[in-house]
Enzyme design. Structure first.
Site, PDB file in Angstrom:
ATOM      1  N   SER A 111      34.998  59.454   0.985  1.00 57.07           N
ATOM      2  CA  SER A 111      36.205  59.337   0.158  1.00 57.07           C
ATOM      3  C   SER A 111      35.950  59.767  -1.280  1.00 57.07           C
ATOM      4  O   SER A 111      36.888  59.872  -2.069  1.00 57.07           O
ATOM      5  CB  SER A 111      36.753  57.903   0.204  1.00 57.07           C
ATOM      6  OG  SER A 111      35.766  56.967  -0.200  1.00 57.07           O
ATOM      7  N   ARG A 112      34.706  59.981  -1.644  1.00 58.29           N
ATOM      8  CA  ARG A 112      34.388  60.466  -3.002  1.00 58.29           C
ATOM      9  C   ARG A 112      32.908  60.871  -3.062  1.00 58.29           C
ATOM     10  O   ARG A 112      32.190  60.741  -2.063  1.00 58.29           O
ATOM     11  CB  ARG A 112      34.694  59.399  -4.053  1.00 58.29           C
ATOM     12  CG  ARG A 112      33.933  58.111  -3.872  1.00 58.29           C
ATOM     13  CD  ARG A 112      34.229  57.084  -4.960  1.00 58.29           C
ATOM     14  NE  ARG A 112      33.427  55.897  -4.734  1.00 58.29           N
ATOM     15  CZ  ARG A 112      33.818  54.839  -4.025  1.00 58.29           C
ATOM     16  NH1 ARG A 112      35.016  54.832  -3.470  1.00 58.29           N
ATOM     17  NH2 ARG A 112      33.007  53.812  -3.860  1.00 58.29           N
ATOM     18  N   SER A 123      17.306  58.347  -0.971  1.00 62.10           N
ATOM     19  CA  SER A 123      17.217  58.411  -2.439  1.00 62.10           C
ATOM     20  C   SER A 123      15.757  58.618  -2.814  1.00 62.10           C
ATOM     21  O   SER A 123      14.849  58.170  -2.095  1.00 62.10           O
ATOM     22  CB  SER A 123      17.697  57.090  -3.039  1.00 62.10           C
ATOM     23  OG  SER A 123      17.260  56.965  -4.378  1.00 62.10           O
ATOM     24  N   TYR A 145      17.861  48.205  -3.298  1.00 57.74           N
ATOM     25  CA  TYR A 145      18.292  49.585  -3.033  1.00 57.74           C
ATOM     26  C   TYR A 145      17.082  50.424  -2.604  1.00 57.74           C
ATOM     27  O   TYR A 145      17.146  51.146  -1.603  1.00 57.74           O
ATOM     28  CB  TYR A 145      18.932  50.150  -4.300  1.00 57.74           C
ATOM     29  CG  TYR A 145      19.462  51.551  -4.165  1.00 57.74           C
ATOM     30  CD1 TYR A 145      20.678  51.797  -3.546  1.00 57.74           C
ATOM     31  CD2 TYR A 145      18.748  52.643  -4.664  1.00 57.74           C
ATOM     32  CE1 TYR A 145      21.175  53.083  -3.421  1.00 57.74           C
ATOM     33  CE2 TYR A 145      19.235  53.938  -4.551  1.00 57.74           C
ATOM     34  CZ  TYR A 145      20.455  54.154  -3.935  1.00 57.74           C
ATOM     35  OH  TYR A 145      20.943  55.436  -3.808  1.00 57.74           O
ATOM     36  N   LYS A 182      16.425  52.252   1.115  1.00 52.97           N
ATOM     37  CA  LYS A 182      16.221  53.697   1.269  1.00 52.97           C
ATOM     38  C   LYS A 182      14.812  54.008   1.808  1.00 52.97           C
ATOM     39  O   LYS A 182      14.631  54.979   2.548  1.00 52.97           O
ATOM     40  CB  LYS A 182      16.468  54.417  -0.061  1.00 52.97           C
ATOM     41  CG  LYS A 182      17.889  54.261  -0.593  1.00 52.97           C
ATOM     42  CD  LYS A 182      18.933  54.867   0.331  1.00 52.97           C
ATOM     43  CE  LYS A 182      20.304  54.926  -0.316  1.00 52.97           C
ATOM     44  NZ  LYS A 182      21.329  55.544   0.557  1.00 52.97           N
ATOM     45  N   ILE A 225      22.531  61.980  -9.287  1.00 50.00           N
ATOM     46  CA  ILE A 225      23.632  62.910  -9.014  1.00 50.00           C
ATOM     47  C   ILE A 225      24.892  62.413  -9.734  1.00 50.00           C
ATOM     48  O   ILE A 225      25.134  61.206  -9.825  1.00 50.00           O
ATOM     49  CB  ILE A 225      23.892  63.002  -7.474  1.00 50.00           C
ATOM     50  CG1 ILE A 225      22.593  63.321  -6.702  1.00 50.00           C
ATOM     51  CG2 ILE A 225      24.980  64.038  -7.175  1.00 50.00           C
ATOM     52  CD1 ILE A 225      21.928  64.637  -7.003  1.00 50.00           C
TER      53      ILE A 225
END
Ligand code: NAP
Length: 247
Positions: free
Chosen positions: A15-16, A143, A156, A160, A189
């Site tokens: 969605s994005r 990541s 996080y 990953k 990013i």
């Protein structure tokens, strides 16, 4: 239209941000795209409209990938939409900044549940379908922190890092079945995920990146498309880092 003509791709979190860019690139290369997301109806609609306006083919599929049951429904529904899934891109992810010792049980469940378990659930549910066809591509969006770890992003980084080893091990297990499994490990990013950064923090981060800038989501999309190309048939079990030289 290119190398993915006739292929069907399910992209989670499209969605994005990076997921949207991946969906657009796969579509540009000829794939029909299923746009998954869990909340952002407007964003998902915009991804759909952009693909259709570019002459591509796409459908929306709302659903929370962090639930085992819902992820099974996502795969079943996706297969019904275009009759098959050739490419699964496990992109949906969340992040949180803070000390590990301050994290709650809910924080741990949410980050591991979305970033690691979600990718495992969808892969588990799609594999019988891919193996019965004798081909398929799974691309996990990891990541750079999954390789080296980041302070204040411990959960996080762990999610990953787990995704990286999931990628390598699964690739070995399904290689003879014709299914390839790879991951992309982006650096910083330009997306909403980094919108919390103040101007000073952003400048300091840019100075740490040898290329002097944040990456563009499109650059990740192009790499996913490359990995799914049949010209890459011998490439599996790899973690491709795209970080402007940062680590
Ligand atoms: P983003 O802009 O926050 O977008 C995240 C996407 O994931 C949204 O489409 C969101 O849609 C979806 N999503 C979140 N939880 C979901 C769930 N439970 N089920 C289904 N969809 C869900 O993030 P991004 O920057 O594009 O990041 C995309 C991926 O790249 C993530 O895995 C992230 O860890 C990784 N990555 C990003 C960066 C970076 O610098 N941006 C760097 C390295 C890796 P809804 O809100 O509709 O659910």
């Amino acid at each position: 239209m290119g190398s993915l003509r006739g292929k069907v791709a399910l992209v989670t979190g499209a969605s994005r941000g990076i997921g949207k860019a991946i969906a657009l690139e796969l579509s540009r290369d000829g794939a029909s795209v299923i746009i998954n997301y869990s909340k952002d109806d407007n964003g998902a609609e915009l991804t759909l409209v952009e693909i259709i306006a570019n002459g591509g083919s796409a459908k929306l599929l709302k659903g929370d990938i962090s639930s085992f049951e819902k992820s099974k429904i996502i795969i079943d529904e996706a297969i019904k939409m275009f009759g098959k899934i050739d490419i699964l891109v496990n992109n949906a992810g969340i992040s949180q900044i803070g000390l590990f010792m301050d994290s709650s049980e809910e924080d741990i469940d949410a980050i591991i549940g979305t970033n690691l378990l979600g990718a495992m659930y969808l892969s588990k549910h799609v594999l019988p379908h891919m193996i019965s066809k004798g081909c398929g591509n799974i691309v996990n969006i990891s990541s750079m922190w999954g390789e080296v770890g980041a302070s204040c992003e411990v959960l996080y980084s762990a999610s990953k890092g787990g995704l990286n080893l999931f990628t390598k091990a699964l690739a070995k297990e399904v290689a003879l079945s014709g299914v390839r499994v790879n991951a992309i490990a982006p650096g910083v990013i330009e997306t909403e995920m980094n919108s919390f950064l103040g101007e000073e923090e952003r400048k300091a981060l840019e100075e740490e990146i040898p290329m002097g800038r944040f990456g563009d989501a499109k650059e990740i999309g192009k790499a996913v498309s490359f990995l799914c190309d049949d010209n890459c048939k011998y490439l599996t079990g790899q973690i491709i880092r795209i970080d402007g030289g940062m680590i």
